[in-house]
Scaffold this active site. Structure first.
Site, PDB file in Angstrom:
ATOM      1  N   CYS A 139       0.867  -1.344  -0.070  1.00 31.86           N
ATOM      2  CA  CYS A 139      -0.161  -0.046  -0.158  1.00 31.86           C
ATOM      3  C   CYS A 139       0.809   1.219   0.023  1.00 31.86           C
ATOM      4  O   CYS A 139       1.403   1.675   0.934  1.00 31.86           O
ATOM      5  CB  CYS A 139      -0.677   0.026   1.324  1.00 31.86           C
ATOM      6  SG  CYS A 139      -1.947   1.497   1.443  1.00 31.86           S
ATOM      7  N   CYS A 142      -0.319   4.120   2.169  1.00 31.10           N
ATOM      8  CA  CYS A 142      -0.103   4.055   3.569  1.00 31.10           C
ATOM      9  C   CYS A 142       1.629   4.246   4.011  1.00 31.10           C
ATOM     10  O   CYS A 142       1.775   4.674   4.790  1.00 31.10           O
ATOM     11  CB  CYS A 142      -0.210   2.537   4.089  1.00 31.10           C
ATOM     12  SG  CYS A 142      -1.685   1.804   3.346  1.00 31.10           S
ATOM     13  N   ASP A 143       2.487   3.659   3.159  1.00 33.45           N
ATOM     14  CA  ASP A 143       3.795   3.439   3.382  1.00 33.45           C
ATOM     15  C   ASP A 143       4.875   4.713   2.744  1.00 33.45           C
ATOM     16  O   ASP A 143       5.945   4.792   3.096  1.00 33.45           O
ATOM     17  CB  ASP A 143       4.303   2.036   3.410  1.00 33.45           C
ATOM     18  CG  ASP A 143       3.538   1.219   4.223  1.00 33.45           C
ATOM     19  OD1 ASP A 143       3.058   1.660   5.493  1.00 33.45           O
ATOM     20  OD2 ASP A 143       3.278   0.206   3.935  1.00 33.45           O
TER      21      ASP A 143
END
Ligand code: NAP
Length: 310
Positions: A139, A142-143
């Protein structure tokens, strides 16, 4: 409205709260069907991982995936859809007395709409599991900020891989898209954007054979799929974007699935069992977009209403 009481009877239970399930919920609620939607993670489902959704009609400037999920949820619950955040443990089909078991209680329902979506497919190479959260991610939204000014790779050649690469290019110093063929399957607009982004470089006809590091990811072992030549690539992060697997395990043996595990329906979203419908990414179909998932949800709700009036 969030669900309070336990062990209730419903006309429809929807399993999954992505665009497909939420739209089914909206249509069921507007048809005044007594409906419960159960979601195990976050309302909106996988679309909440999308930093920007640019192809959902009605949002000419795009909309964040989280906001899109929240808006459909708000719209559906405003008409009386009940929602519950928990995981479905077991389903026992039984004509108009189907049982849906969760840790929050058991529910009896006349019909079920399966909208359980899919999950990220894994590469299955040595080092992948060991380095999850230590450089391996599924993801970018997200990261990506963890890889500011670092080199990262994205594995895959579909819409997800190119979308992830474009997002990562806002943070990373260099983004290598590693694809096993020499042609992308991603949307042409996305391809044009990626080709025009100087930080993105494509490594064609190449597969990852191993992910290596020392606590954190440090390098990839690569193999050219055409001439079998081996190489290494030094980097800090690997984003795997090679498609999805349907969340259909609990239906194996109960409903016909295709060879990849997607639930087979007809165009009315009906499965083999009367009163049980499947929609969105868990269903065997050709297009996997938020808008086609929403369309499935609307169709299933209309089919469920017809089934309940029989
Ligand atoms: P996808 O379209 O199935 O593409 C998967 C990619 O990964 C393909 O390029 C495939 O290669 C490659 N791949 C599969 N298994 C692999 C393996 N074991 N090793 C190396 N490469 C592998 O999956 P997706 O990109 O996640 O998209 C899933 C669905 O969501 C699609 O229907 C897509 O249109 C949709 N989606 C849409 C958007 C959007 O509209 N903006 C964004 C994300 C996803 P080959 O090409 O050689 O098969």
């Amino acid at each position: 409205m969030m669900f309070q009481a336990m062990d209730k009877t419903y006309q429809v239970v929807i399993i999954g709260g992505g665009p497909a399930g939420l739209t089914a919920g909206l249509y069921c609620a507007r048809s005044r069907l007594n409906t419960l939607l159960i979601e195990k993670g976050i309302m909106g489902g996988q679309i909440t991982n999308a930093e920007r959704v640019e192809n959902y009609p009605g949002f000419p400037k795009g909309i964040s995936g989280i906001e899109l999920g929240q808006l459909i949820h708000e719209q559906a619950t405003s008409y009386g859809l009940e929602t519950l955040l928990t995981e479905v443990a077991k389903v026992v089909p039984n004509q108009k007395h189907n049982l849906v078991s969760t840790s929050e209680g058991d529910f009896v329902t006349e019909s079920i709409i399966i909208a359980s979506g899919s999950q990220f497919r894994k590469l299955g190479v040595p080092g992948e599991d060991r380095f999850v959260g230590r450089g391996v991610s599924y993801c970018a939204t997200c990261d990506a900020p963890l890889f500011k000014a670092r080199t990262v790779a994205v594995i895959g050649g579909g819409d997800s891989a190119v979308t992830e690469a474009l997002y990562l290019s806002k943070f990373a110093s260099s983004v290598k898209v590693i694809h096993r063929r020499s042609q992308l399957r991603a949307d042409k607009i996305l391809q044009e954007k990626a080709m025009a982004e100087p930080k993105i470089e494509f490594i064609w006809d190449t597969v990852v054979t191993q992910i290596e590091g020392d606590g954190l990811v440090m390098q990839l072992m690569l193999k050219n799929a055409k001439n079998a030549k081996l190489s290494t690539l030094q980097l800090a992060g690997v984003f795997v974007a090679i498609g999805a697997q349907p969340n259909s395990a609990q239906w194996r043996g109960l409903l016909p699935l295709d060879e990849e595990g997607y639930i087979i329906t007809n165009e009315l979203m009906e499965t083999k069992i009367p009163g049980i419908f499947a929609v969105g990414d868990v269903r065997h179909k050709s297009a996997r977009q938020a808008i086609t998932a929403a369309g499935d949800g609307a169709t299933a709700a209309i089919s469920a209403e017809r089934f309940l009036s029989l």
